[in-house]
Write a protein that holds these residues in place. Structure first.
Motif, PDB file in Angstrom:
ATOM      1  N   PRO A   1      22.583  57.795  12.892  1.00 41.96           N
ATOM      2  CA  PRO A   1      23.871  57.237  13.324  1.00 41.96           C
ATOM      3  C   PRO A   1      25.025  57.854  12.535  1.00 41.96           C
TER       4      PRO A   1
ATOM      5  N   CYS B   1      15.742  54.936  19.168  1.00 43.05           N
ATOM      6  CA  CYS B   1      16.437  55.173  20.432  1.00 43.05           C
ATOM      7  C   CYS B   1      16.306  53.957  21.341  1.00 43.05           C
ATOM      8  N   GLU B   2      17.089  53.960  22.407  1.00 43.39           N
ATOM      9  CA  GLU B   2      16.997  52.903  23.408  1.00 43.39           C
ATOM     10  C   GLU B   2      15.602  52.920  24.040  1.00 43.39           C
TER      11      GLU B   2
ATOM     12  N   ASP C   1      23.242  56.173  20.559  1.00 39.55           N
ATOM     13  CA  ASP C   1      22.710  54.921  21.078  1.00 39.55           C
ATOM     14  C   ASP C   1      22.936  54.736  22.571  1.00 39.55           C
TER      15      ASP C   1
END
Length: 127
Positions: free
Chosen positions: A19, A70-71, A80
């Motif tokens: 991130p 990750c999603e 994201d």
């Protein structure tokens, strides 16, 4: 870089990402594959917390070196954002309802035209 201090990288596994890549000095910059932390930056940040901050080095915070998952459904990702489109079911239902209504009305008009196509039109006499 050979066998010397900081000559390694800490790479995130597939399905994870780093991130805030733009906000951190620890991530490799100007690289096509920037999903890893530079070893020298990690060691400099750690040493700066032990002996005091040096110029241009952020203090060591373990939260800066965490890879985020990750999603769901994404084997690899860069941030994201979701890998698949999430549909708004309400808008889709309203659109489908309006379209079905118009198709039904059109079908009913077509049936009426077919039934009444041979009927004569009565014109009132002109006086």
């Amino acid at each position: 870089m050979g066998f010397r201090r900081g000559a390694y990288i800490c790479r995130c596994k597939d399905g994870f990402y780093i991130p805030n890549k733009n906000k951190t000095n620890f991530v490799a910059q100007n690289s096509l594959d920037d999903n890893y932390f530079r070893g020298i930056a990690i060691e400099e940040a750690f040493i700066s917390t032990l002996v005091g901050p040096t110029t241009g080095v952020d203090t060591f915070d373990p939260q800066n070196f965490i890879c985020i998952p990750c999603e769901p459904g994404c084997p690899t990702c860069a941030d994201d954002s979701p890998c698949f489109v999430h549909f708004n079911i309400f808008i889709r239902a309203v659109t489908l309802g309006v379209q079905s209504f118009c198709a039904t009305i059109t079908f009913m008009i077509a049936i009426a035209i077919c039934k009444l196509r041979r009927s004569k039109v009565w014109h009132p006499p002109i006086s």
